[in-house]
Design a protein around this motif. Sequence first.
Motif, short mmCIF file in Angstrom:
data_model
loop_
_atom_site.label_atom_id
_atom_site.label_comp_id
_atom_site.label_asym_id
_atom_site.label_seq_id
_atom_site.Cartn_x
_atom_site.Cartn_y
_atom_site.Cartn_z
N ASN A 1 58.26 -3.19 9.02
CA ASN A 1 56.91 -3.30 8.46
C ASN A 1 56.64 -2.11 7.54
O ASN A 1 57.05 -0.99 7.82
CB ASN A 1 55.85 -3.31 9.56
N TYR B 1 53.69 0.22 6.11
CA TYR B 1 52.33 0.64 6.42
C TYR B 1 51.83 1.58 5.32
O TYR B 1 52.59 2.40 4.81
CB TYR B 1 52.27 1.39 7.76
N TYR C 1 46.95 -0.53 6.23
CA TYR C 1 47.48 -1.79 5.74
C TYR C 1 48.89 -2.00 6.27
O TYR C 1 49.71 -1.07 6.27
CB TYR C 1 47.49 -1.81 4.21
N ARG C 2 49.16 -3.22 6.73
CA ARG C 2 50.49 -3.57 7.23
C ARG C 2 51.01 -4.80 6.51
O ARG C 2 50.29 -5.78 6.34
CB ARG C 2 50.46 -3.86 8.73
N ASP D 1 54.85 -7.15 6.15
CA ASP D 1 56.27 -7.34 6.44
C ASP D 1 57.07 -7.10 5.17
O ASP D 1 56.64 -7.46 4.07
CB ASP D 1 56.50 -8.76 6.94
N PHE E 1 49.53 -8.11 2.62
CA PHE E 1 49.14 -6.98 3.46
C PHE E 1 47.91 -7.36 4.29
O PHE E 1 46.98 -8.00 3.79
CB PHE E 1 48.82 -5.75 2.62
N MET F 1 49.40 1.86 15.71
CA MET F 1 49.77 1.02 14.58
C MET F 1 50.00 -0.41 15.03
O MET F 1 50.76 -0.65 15.98
CB MET F 1 51.02 1.58 13.90
N ARG G 1 51.51 -4.08 15.30
CA ARG G 1 52.82 -4.68 15.05
C ARG G 1 52.62 -6.16 14.78
O ARG G 1 51.51 -6.67 14.81
CB ARG G 1 53.74 -4.48 16.27
N LYS G 2 53.71 -6.89 14.59
CA LYS G 2 53.62 -8.32 14.33
C LYS G 2 53.06 -9.03 15.56
O LYS G 2 53.32 -8.65 16.68
CB LYS G 2 55.01 -8.88 14.04
#
Length: 390
Positions: A330, A332, A340-341, A343, A349, A387, A389-390
């Motif tokens: 990811n 960030y 903002y995240r 893949d 995002f 943070m 994650r998916k």
Amino acid sequence: MENQLERSHKRNAAQASAPTPEERRRRQIRSWIILVSVVVAVLLGIRFLSGAGKGREISASRLPCYSNQDVTPFGNYVLYYDGASIHCLSSTGTIRWSFPVGEGANFSIGPTHIVIWSGRQIYLVDQNGNPTYNEAQEAEVQFARVGERYAAVIVGPDTEPKLIVKDLAGVQVDVESEAFQDLMVLDVGFYGDQGQYLWTLSLDMYGTAANTILNTFQVGKMNTGEISLGSFLTYKVLFEDSKLRVFTTQQMYTYDYKCVQDTNATMLVYGWKVIDAEVPARGSAKILMAPTSQTSSSQTITELRVLESGTDKRYTLPDACCGASILDGNVYAFSSGYMYRGDVSSQRFYGYPIPLPDGMTVTAYLGVTADGHALLASGDTVYSITMPRK
């Protein structure tokens, strides 16, 4: 007469079918209800896109340190130096240990140890705060680095430096000085299986033009290679899948253990600078870059670039950010109020509000811990932010 009667009937029918003022008001209300419903649906969709309900809940922990105290991620932990001691915190701010080193100290981290230097003194300390070595060196220490099995110490004057390699208990296993005559050593790093190899970057101080030299060594045995990198500034070396990736301000070069270049793997990176990398034990690295012009002390990053196994992807951020990182596939990025995240394989995002106290905004990015906490500063105050994650 009949036509007049017909027209009169039609007029009366039209008047009868015209909406009354009450009916017009009800229709306007229905139209407003439909419009508000559409707006709410759009806002809910945006909220979902911005990360609502995704991953773990984001929380902020204030850390007992200041942003100017060399705050540094160390695996799952956080280090900082207050001018007297180096302290180790959990990623949420609990003090694990403190190690007194006095004034004027510097430190560098490795996988399981940190190396600390001050004047002629060198300390090796493990991740639990236990010293494994503590001795004065033969000359002033310029800097030191630590790997999985060894520590490299550069001592002596700038143009007559000596490289000393010790194991993590302080036993000397190698020394090199001839390779650095009339050179200034800029950086050192370990690579290969358990850090059995060592690279150095040095600068020719007396040549007619600036020239950076890359040397590679096998610890305890011999110099394995040397190559001139030219006048462009070399600032980063990464070991990826049995290859050394060497980044200058112009190009990314690729070399093997003995400094033999793979010319097919050269890539133009002018205008971009490496800001982070995720390097697995095996396989391809994900190298995160930002425009060089946006990586000054007043960072306002709006674009990112990821290099991975021959692919080159570009990203435009939703907002200007003060820093970015890459973790678990990811990307960030951190703005004044949002994290903002995205893949690596996607151009989308998701935005997550950063839960700082009222009136506080993010002013600096300090790093990311291995367990997924972003270290962000708001002025002098440092926060650890979970943070998503998916």
